[in-house]
Design an enzyme around this catalytic site. Structure first.
Site, PDB file in Angstrom:
ATOM      1  CG  HIS A  18     -22.811 -60.065  15.287  1.00 47.28           C
ATOM      2  ND1 HIS A  18     -23.903 -59.068  15.827  1.00 47.28           N
ATOM      3  CD2 HIS A  18     -22.196 -59.525  14.218  1.00 47.28           C
ATOM      4  CE1 HIS A  18     -23.483 -58.140  15.036  1.00 47.28           C
ATOM      5  NE2 HIS A  18     -22.741 -58.242  13.927  1.00 47.28           N
ATOM      6  CE  LYS A  42     -19.529 -38.043  11.825  1.00 46.15           C
ATOM      7  NZ  LYS A  42     -20.132 -38.405  10.446  1.00 46.15           N
ATOM      8  NE  ARG A  91     -24.963 -59.364   7.163  1.00 44.22           N
ATOM      9  CZ  ARG A  91     -24.780 -58.160   7.586  1.00 44.22           C
ATOM     10  NH1 ARG A  91     -25.756 -57.908   8.493  1.00 44.22           N
ATOM     11  NH2 ARG A  91     -23.945 -57.333   7.245  1.00 44.22           N
ATOM     12  CB  SER A 129     -26.470 -54.207  14.423  1.00 45.57           C
ATOM     13  OG  SER A 129     -25.720 -55.448  14.865  1.00 45.57           O
TER      14      SER A 129
HETATM   15  P1  ADP Z   1     -19.848 -53.652  10.579  1.00 52.23           P
HETATM   16  O1  ADP Z   1     -20.165 -52.553  11.247  1.00 52.23           O
HETATM   17  O2  ADP Z   1     -18.321 -53.823  10.419  1.00 52.23           O
HETATM   18  O3  ADP Z   1     -20.746 -54.160   9.564  1.00 52.23           O
HETATM   19  P2  ADP Z   1     -21.353 -55.889  12.363  1.00 52.23           P
HETATM   20  O4  ADP Z   1     -21.067 -55.622  13.692  1.00 52.23           O
HETATM   21  O5  ADP Z   1     -22.588 -55.199  11.781  1.00 52.23           O
HETATM   22  O6  ADP Z   1     -19.892 -54.714  11.733  1.00 52.23           O
HETATM   23  O7  ADP Z   1     -20.659 -57.003  11.578  1.00 52.23           O
HETATM   24  C1  ADP Z   1     -19.476 -57.417  11.907  1.00 52.23           C
HETATM   25  C2  ADP Z   1     -19.268 -58.670  10.946  1.00 52.23           C
HETATM   26  O8  ADP Z   1     -20.334 -59.447  11.328  1.00 52.23           O
HETATM   27  C3  ADP Z   1     -19.416 -58.296   9.554  1.00 52.23           C
HETATM   28  O9  ADP Z   1     -18.570 -59.248   8.820  1.00 52.23           O
HETATM   29  C4  ADP Z   1     -20.784 -58.847   9.042  1.00 52.23           C
HETATM   30  O10 ADP Z   1     -20.880 -58.765   7.630  1.00 52.23           O
HETATM   31  C5  ADP Z   1     -20.945 -59.890  10.011  1.00 52.23           C
HETATM   32  N1  ADP Z   1     -22.366 -60.093  10.251  1.00 52.23           N
HETATM   33  C6  ADP Z   1     -23.297 -59.257  10.822  1.00 52.23           C
HETATM   34  N2  ADP Z   1     -24.522 -59.666  10.854  1.00 52.23           N
HETATM   35  C7  ADP Z   1     -24.303 -61.115  10.497  1.00 52.23           C
HETATM   36  C8  ADP Z   1     -25.318 -62.290  10.268  1.00 52.23           C
HETATM   37  N3  ADP Z   1     -26.684 -62.301  10.550  1.00 52.23           N
HETATM   38  N4  ADP Z   1     -24.650 -63.647   9.988  1.00 52.23           N
HETATM   39  C9  ADP Z   1     -23.462 -63.468   9.550  1.00 52.23           C
HETATM   40  N5  ADP Z   1     -22.630 -62.379   9.741  1.00 52.23           N
HETATM   41  C10 ADP Z   1     -22.945 -61.226  10.093  1.00 52.23           C
END
Ligand code: ADP
Length: 163
Positions: A18, A42, A91, A129
């Protein structure tokens, strides 16, 4: 015309993937709003306020990165903020199908908003995450994959649970 981008997600917790995307966005756009979805899962590990606080602390030196929360339809939030771009991270191919559907649905809902996809540095392409939480809760190391502050907060959570 100034470009205001919204990067939406759960960020439970913020990972270096992120951080990478946000930093790229901050270089590309005049301003980027990291928008935390309230009640995405949730049972998030971190409360909305904790996720916001972590993100604010990590980006405190960067005036064009703003941290906010939203619920409801993303396009409504984006329009309300006067933004014209949604940023998403890609990713792997596995992200593609869902992201493609969301981007086209959002375009149908509001044709004035463009979704932009960015790829992180390759060392972050496998991080999510969910995986961070899983590995950490089982005692695995996550250093280098999340900001140090996130590692410390994860430790606090695990200790609190153990009480
Ligand atoms: P969501 O719950 O909407 O998937 P996240 O917080 O997991 O939200 O991710 C938000 C955004 O960041 C999404 O577009 C996801 O694909 C991207 N994202 C998550 N992890 C990574 C990463 N390691 N590298 C690049 N983009 C990521």
């Amino acid at each position: 015309m100034s470009t205001l981008a919204v990067y939406p997600g759960s960020f439970d917790p913020l990972t270096n993937g992120h951080v990478d995307i946000i930093s790229r966005g901050a270089r590309l756009f005049d301003r980027i709003i990291v928008a935390m979805l309230v009640n995405a899962e949730k049972q998030p590990l971190f409360t909305t306020q904790e996720r916001v606080d972590i993100c604010r602390a990590v980006f405190k030196g960067q005036p064009n990165v703003e941290i906010d929360t939203f619920d409801g339809l993303l396009v409504d939030y984006v329009a309300r903020r006067g933004a014209n771009v949604i940023v998403r991270g890609l990713r792997a191919i596995s992200d593609f199908e869902y992201e493609f559907q969301m981007a086209l649905m959002n375009r149908r809902l509001d044709g004035g908003i463009e979704t932009i996809f960015m790829m992180p540095a390759e060392q972050y392409t496998y991080i999510s995450s969910r995986l961070i939480k899983e590995v950490f809760s089982l005692g695995g190391r996550v250093d280098g994959l999340v900001p140090e502050l996130v590692e410390a907060r994860l430790r606090d959570k695990v200790l609190a649970r153990g009480k």
